[in-house]
Design an enzyme around this catalytic site. Structure first.
Site, PDB file in Angstrom:
ATOM      1  N   ASN A 288       0.801  -1.212   0.000  1.00  0.00           N
ATOM      2  CA  ASN A 288       0.000   0.000   0.000  1.00  0.00           C
ATOM      3  C   ASN A 288       0.841   1.272   0.000  1.00  0.00           C
ATOM      4  O   ASN A 288       0.347   2.358  -0.330  1.00  0.00           O
ATOM      5  CB  ASN A 288      -0.948   0.008   1.200  1.00  0.00           C
ATOM      6  N   ASN A 313      -8.343  -8.831   1.522  1.00  0.00           N
ATOM      7  CA  ASN A 313      -9.143  -7.679   1.087  1.00  0.00           C
ATOM      8  C   ASN A 313     -10.477  -8.076   0.469  1.00  0.00           C
ATOM      9  O   ASN A 313     -10.808  -9.256   0.369  1.00  0.00           O
ATOM     10  CB  ASN A 313      -8.330  -6.813   0.123  1.00  0.00           C
ATOM     11  N   ILE A 314     -11.215  -7.069   0.036  1.00  0.00           N
ATOM     12  CA  ILE A 314     -12.585  -7.308  -0.440  1.00  0.00           C
ATOM     13  C   ILE A 314     -12.634  -8.221  -1.655  1.00  0.00           C
ATOM     14  O   ILE A 314     -13.587  -8.964  -1.828  1.00  0.00           O
ATOM     15  CB  ILE A 314     -13.299  -5.972  -0.775  1.00  0.00           C
ATOM     16  N   CYS A 374      -7.442  -0.693   8.623  1.00  0.00           N
ATOM     17  CA  CYS A 374      -6.996  -1.520   7.491  1.00  0.00           C
ATOM     18  C   CYS A 374      -6.483  -0.519   6.456  1.00  0.00           C
ATOM     19  O   CYS A 374      -5.599   0.267   6.791  1.00  0.00           O
ATOM     20  CB  CYS A 374      -8.135  -2.392   6.966  1.00  0.00           C
ATOM     21  N   ASP A 376      -8.759   1.656   4.203  1.00  0.00           N
ATOM     22  CA  ASP A 376      -9.646   2.809   4.306  1.00  0.00           C
ATOM     23  C   ASP A 376     -10.376   2.861   5.642  1.00  0.00           C
ATOM     24  O   ASP A 376     -10.939   3.878   6.014  1.00  0.00           O
ATOM     25  CB  ASP A 376     -10.668   2.775   3.176  1.00  0.00           C
ATOM     26  N   GLY A 377     -10.398   1.720   6.326  1.00  0.00           N
ATOM     27  CA  GLY A 377     -11.043   1.708   7.631  1.00  0.00           C
ATOM     28  C   GLY A 377     -12.552   1.626   7.564  1.00  0.00           C
ATOM     29  O   GLY A 377     -13.236   2.104   8.458  1.00  0.00           O
ATOM     30  N   ARG A 380     -12.743  -4.150   6.806  1.00  0.00           N
ATOM     31  CA  ARG A 380     -12.190  -5.027   7.847  1.00  0.00           C
ATOM     32  C   ARG A 380     -12.208  -4.351   9.213  1.00  0.00           C
ATOM     33  O   ARG A 380     -12.446  -4.981  10.233  1.00  0.00           O
ATOM     34  CB  ARG A 380     -10.759  -5.424   7.477  1.00  0.00           C
ATOM     35  N   LYS A 416     -19.198   1.135   2.867  1.00  0.00           N
ATOM     36  CA  LYS A 416     -19.791   1.551   1.598  1.00  0.00           C
ATOM     37  C   LYS A 416     -20.834   0.547   1.109  1.00  0.00           C
ATOM     38  O   LYS A 416     -20.604  -0.189   0.148  1.00  0.00           O
ATOM     39  CB  LYS A 416     -18.692   1.731   0.546  1.00  0.00           C
TER      40      LYS A 416
END
Lengths: 607, 577
Positions: A288, A313-314, A374, A376-377, A380, A416
């Site tokens: 990152n 991650n997503i 994580c 963007d917070g 996770r 989101k």
């Protein structure tokens, strides 16, 4: 209780005998016209003869109705009648199957991919572009956002006794936690979303940090998501703070304000070392840096220890659930069930999330403050803080407390939902979609399985929440963050899911709930103790026994009802006994006398 | 040294090299290591806490020990693992006795109840002596030398009735079938079928002469006998061994006659063969076979392949190995679980039993079940089917009677099957955990129908332990014949009788029990079956909160039921007045 559905032990059995149904064909047709009870504000748009290609029972002739809220199918010649009731919000993708010239029976029609672990396939007659109108209507109403239409939540006229939008009041919740106090203050700096457009307006921050400090910290945290308090331990004053990653970048930038700010958080309860839980695998955290992010380095944050929790991650989660869907729908993988399940890694991800949350809760119990982030917070991080809070604070295990937890840690802090779920959006392949919230609810379910008396709510609530996560019937899960919700006037123009839930609260109550205020729940996160949530993920398969309610729970509810009934009867008797004028009693007692014994016979234990 | 009743060392003194060692450290799951005195007797290891604050010494039946691993360390800290065959001569045993603490050894005991214990023993010689004593004692195989013949607990008298019932009593209880079925004593001296009890129930029209001929046509003489009568529709379950048709498709008129008599009056019966069609075909090569369509026209054969013998034993070994992996990061747990195939054996057994029950209850036909010998999978399926169908077999007493009838009397060779469990280093002979598989299947039934069974998981766990090592005689020997020959019924106590004593009953009853007359149809999809954690993870996972929650829920239900009864009683009293 016993043989509700009889499983088949012999798929090609000569022994199958189907229970016959008494409803005649004629009465079925009568019902067909009347049986869709529309919601207030729901309007029928089209009705059509169609064939539903049921993956379990083969082709079923029937009629499909499409309203501005749902797709409803009812078979005409099956026994028993088969219905489908699918909110359009659940639909992820609609495709045409076959062409006008395709050969083979039922090869022309529609393929519908749903967001809730199932697909639907309908076949139509091949002549005269018969599917065109239904496809167009479905495509338009399932994806209103892509067609500049309003979502159903804005058209619903549902009225409930309670207004669910009042469930969560940030100030009340802070007060419940004992805030503000001499170390923590409430700030309105984000009143108009200027500090951080994805945060709520009211934030709890260290008393020692001025609003100026907060602004400086915001410049060093991804999207201005500065560390703020999520939860404080009443006795030891240890706090869970959440935020996004620091903007360290390739050059390894430092920010004195951020460093001081974290130290202020540490000092607030005299924690010797602040623990920063970075939810990501360390490799990802390093990677990152290339895009300007990163993690808190040892040199810069001397009074902090950094722990990576290895949660993926997503994208990884989305693929994992996709694999899970592949092995449970339409055909449940039977021959290598366990290794297939393992290869989806779904339970492994669940394990990592739960064990991460356990570490957070354990640190807090030990009196040490923690920071969770994580990238963007909002994914996770939300999973970890809310699960840890569920372990630590029994209030969140009540029916209303759980709503507060979701409103607070997920909705107000900008998970989101719109991007992750894709409400009303036709772009099914959008890389932003991911079942992070589903995964969290799964973790909660795992906890309720391990602590069946510790939660006031039952499995039905969890499934209802997930159903309406997609349905677009309520405003609760719409949009990505509070600022957008404000712009779209969600609170005034839509109904909250909690209006529905709290108006029929008893439906969602766990009869075994035994409040234990101070107990911290530490679930076992070992793979050996995690289970696949069969009654959610495989609920569409009629061959898997549906046990949303365990037989013991069912029986207990019956016993409770009987107990109350007899208590009432007893109290009435006591009343009439005490009144001198009770000559009619001898008359009425004769029929009554038989009923209790009837009940006893099936209650009686021979031991 | 603790006194009797455990000091039967006299008779086994030649096996015991060292009887008593001080300062031994015992390590066992869920307990702090404790220092104390270890004592070896003819049948037990007895460990007494040195401080004596644990008034009860820890007692382990030597019979329960499946494998011993030992390692010793001498003065130089040089350690070596021995194979279980014995100490290597390279070791200088004559380490100076003045520094005994310098050398020590560790014995790891892997038990048949799947518990793993460790003993740290000061002094290498003592350690080796203890180990070889245990090895020697645990390999005794004569039934009459085993502990049940010495166990004389207070409160039990040997003259007590052994066993819960007999074929005669069972028959007497089934009046409605007396016109079509009779008791036969053709096997009164065990000469017709060594593994059957003296009395069996057969069709009325079949005389003992005919039975003799049928017995010759069935492996091990196990001719078809009645094991269950379904009162609701009069259909029956029969069991037997395979017919000896052989390569030249031999027939036996009497056998055909017997089976015809079973379905007399109805048109069809089912034969469930617990082998695959290929296996049944192959069995003809070794003299066995199956009932052909042409010779048994009224019967329809269904094949349901169940694993047995070595395959089952190896499955258990793999499963226990996977479960015993205590490394924190249990990698690929689900694959390991699947590779053991244990749950697919559970599935196959429940599915076959479901099929059998379906034939009887829903289709209304009688069924004959057999595999090869008729002493393993046959009994497994027939007893599970009875649990599905028969409410009477779901009470505590009913279940124990079922086990006695369908397993003990029906000649499941317990001693052979349960000689060793999952840890043993010895070469497998006749071992197979068929009975453990039964218990697992019953546990799955209980999990799916938590109100329908009168007994609880602790009973199943107790049985899983007793079947391998017991104070009681119930699971000794392979057949009734052997039991009679050793005088077992006169010289040992009966486990089932003991479990039904009021003091024990409470421990093993299901507090949630609400009997139902309905059949309980288990779900057999892999998604509906679970690992029996209570048994297989008993010693590795300490998920205490799960147990507590289960108890809390039981208490809530029981309490609610009690209050309800009180109200009802109260109301009735008032209304009577």
């Amino acid at each position: 209780m016993a043989s509700a559905s009889i499983p088949a032990y012999n798929s090609v059995s000569p022994l199958e005998n189907r229970s016959s149904q008494n409803a005649s064909r004629e009465s079925l047709k009568m019902e067909l016209l009347a049986d869709v009870t529309l919601l207030p504000g729901e309007e029928r748009i089209i009705g059509k003869d169609i064939i539903y290609m049921c993956p379990f029972n083969g082709a079923l002739k029937g009629k499909v109705f499409i309203t501005n809220y749902r797709l409803y199918f009812r078979s005409v010649d099956t026994d028993p009648v088969m219905t489908l009731n699918v909110p359009l919000g659940v639909i992820g993708r609609v495709e045409k199957m076959g062409g006008a010239s395709s050969r083979g029976e039922n090869s022309y029609g529609l393929d519908i991919t749903c967001k809730d672990m199932r697909n639907l396939r309908f076949a139509l007659k091949q002549e005269g572009h018969s599917r065109r109108d239904i496809f167009d209507i479905l495509f338009k109403y399932a994806f209103p956002v892509s067609h500049s239409l309003t979502m159903f939540a804005y058209m619903s006229q549902e009225k409930y006794e309670e207004n669910g939008w009042n469930v969560y009041k940030p100030m009340e919740e802070f007060r419940r936690q004992g805030l503000p106090n001499d170390k923590w203050r409430i700030t309105f700096i984000n009143q108009s979303y200027e500090l951080c457009d994805t945060y709520p307006t009211i934030l709890a921050v260290p008393f020692k940090a001025s609003d100026e400090d907060l602004k400086k910290v915001a410049s060093f945290r991804s999207r201005g998501r500065i560390p703020v308090l999520s939860w404080i331990h009443r006795e030891n004053q240890a706090v869970i703070c959440r935020c996004s990653q620091p903007l360290v970048g390739m050059s390894g930038k430092r920010n004195k304000d951020d460093e001081r700010y974290l130290d202020v958080i540490r000092e607030a309860n005299g924690t010797a070392k602040l623990t920063i839980y970075d939810a990501r695998p360390s490799v990802n955290a390093v990677a990152n840096k290339a895009t300007g992010g990163g993690y808190e380095g040892d040199d810069a944050y001397q009074n902090a220890e950094l722990v990576f929790l290895d949660i993926h991650n997503i994208h990884v989660m989305r693929e994992s659930l996709k694999k899970l869907k592949d092995i449970v729908f339409p055909i449940v993988e039977d021959s290598h069930w366990l290794s297939s399940l393992e290869s989806t890694h779904w339970l492994e991800h669940i394990k990592l999330v739960i064990s991460g949350a356990i570490q957070v809760a354990d640190k807090i119990s030990g009196g040490n403050s923690v920071i969770v982030h994580c990238s963007d917070g909002w994914d996770r991080t939300a999973q970890l803080t809310s699960l840890a809070m569920l372990m630590l604070d029994s209030h969140y295990r009540t029916l209303r407390g759980f709503q507060v937890l979701l409103e607070k840690e997920w909705i107000s802090f900008g998970h989101k939902f719109a991007s992750r779920i894709g409400h009303g959006d036709k772009n099914y392949a959008d890389q932003d979609r991911s079942p992070i919230f589903v995964q969290f609810i799964d973790c909660v379910w795992q906890m309720t399985k391990q602590f069946p008396t510790a939660f006031e709510f039952n499995e039905r609530l969890l499934i209802t929440i997930l159903d309406h996560l997609f349905s677009c019937r309520f405003g609760t899960f719409l949009y990505n963050c509070e600022s957008v919700r404000d712009t779209n006037e969600v609170r005034t123009k839509t109904v909250s899911l909690w209006s529905l839930v709290n108006s029929e609260a008893s439906t969602y109550q766990n009869p075994f709930y035994t409040p234990e205020c101070s107990r911290v729940l530490y679930p076992v996160a070992s793979m050996r103790h995690l289970e696949l949530w069969v009654s959610y993920y495989i609920r569409w398969n009629p061959r898997i026994r549906q046990q949303q309610q365990s037989p013991v729970e069912q029986r207990y509810m019956e016993l409770l009802a009987l107990r109350d009934e007899y208590l009432k009867k007893l109290e009435e008797l006591q009343l009439t006994d005490s009144s001198p004028n009770s000559s009619h009693l001898s008359n009425s007692s004769t029929p009554n006398a038989t009923s209790p014994t009837q009940h006893i016979t099936h209650l009686h234990t021979p031991l | 040294m603790p006194e009797s009743p455990y000091t039967d060392a006299m008779e086994f003194s030649e096996h015991i090299k060292t009887g008593n060692v001080e300062d031994v450290v015992l390590r066992r799951p869920f307990h702090q290591p404790t220092k104390g005195t270890l004592c070896v007797t003819g049948h037990h290891l007895i460990f007494s806490d040195r401080d004596g604050h644990n008034s009860q010494p820890f007692l382990l039946l030597i019979r329960n020990i499946d494998a011993i691993d030992k390692s010793v360390e001498n003065l130089l800290g040089y350690s070596k693992l021995f194979s279980s065959t014995g100490p290597s001569q390279r070791f200088d045993i004559s380490v100076t006795p003045c520094v005994p603490s310098a050398s020590s050894g560790t014995i790891t005991l892997k038990c048949k109840d799947l518990c793993v214990l460790q003993l740290d023993i000061p002094g290498m010689e003592e350690c080796l002596n203890i180990a070889s004593s245990i090895e020697s004692l645990s390999s005794l195989e004569t039934a009459s030398e085993m502990y049940p013949f010495f166990h004389r607990p207070a409160g039990l008298v040997l003259q007590d009735k052994w066993g819960l019932s007999s074929t005669e009593q069972d028959y007497a209880g089934m009046k409605e079938l007396h016109d079509r079925w009779r008791l036969s004593y053709v096997n009164r001296d065990f000469s017709v079928c060594p593994s059957y009890p003296p009395a069996v129930i057969v069709p009325h029209s079949i005389d003992d002469e005919t039975l003799l001929k049928v017995a010759k046509f069935r492996q091990g003489g196990r001719f078809p006998v009645l094991c269950y009568h379904h009162e609701k529709n009069g259909m029956v379950i029969m069991r037997s061994s395979q017919p000896l048709t052989g390569t030249n498709k031999k027939r036996c008129k009497e056998d055909e006659l017997l089976l015809q008599a079973v379905i007399d009056g109805s048109d069809l019966g089912y034969i469930i063969d617990t082998r695959s069609p290929q296996q049944a075909q192959q069995a003809r090569m070794t003299g066995g076979g199956f009932e052909s369509k042409s010779n048994y026209s009224g019967w329809k054969r269904l094949n349901r392949q169940l694993e047995r013998g070595k395959v089952l034993q190896e499955s258990l070994i793999k499963l226990v190995e996977a479960c015993g992996d205590s490394s924190h990061n249990v990698d690929r747990w689900l694959s390991k679980l699947e590779n053991s195939k244990w749950l697919s054996h559970v599935q196959a057994a429940l599915a076959a039993a479901g099929l059998l029950a379906e034939c009887v209850e829903r289709d209304g036909h009688s069924v004959l079940i057999h595999g090869t010998e008729g002493t393993d999978t046959t009994l497994l399926v027939s007893s599970l089917a009875q649990l599905i169908l028969d409410p009477g077999s779901r009470t505590l007493a009913g279940f124990l009677s079922l086990l006695e009838r369908e397993w003990v009397q029906a000649g499941h060779p317990f001693q052979q099957r349960c000689a060793h469990s999952a840890y043993s280093h010895t070469r497998l002979r006749h071992e197979a955990p068929v009975f453990v598989l039964l218990l697992d299947c019953v546990w799955q039934l209980g999990r799916q129908f938590p109100l329908a069974m009168g007994f609880s998981e602790p009973l199943l766990l107790r049985l899983a332990k007793e079947v391998y090592a017991s104070d009681y005689g119930t699971f000794l020997c392979n057949s009734d014949q052997e039991r009679c020959a050793t005088g077992l019924k006169e010289r040992t106590h009966c486990l089932f009788q003991s479990l039904l004593r009021p003091s024990e009953r409470d421990l093993y009853s299901n507090p949630l029990f609400e009997p139902t007359e309905l059949a309980i149809w288990p779900c057999v999809q892999p998604q509906s079956l679970q690992l029996w954690k209570g048994l297989f993870l008993r010693w590795t996972d300490d998920a205490l909160h799960l147990k507590e929650a289960q108890e809390a829920i039981q208490n809530l239900v029981v309490e609610c039921r009690r209050t309800l009864y009180d109200y009802i009683e109260n109301i009735e009293d008032r209304e009577l007045k």
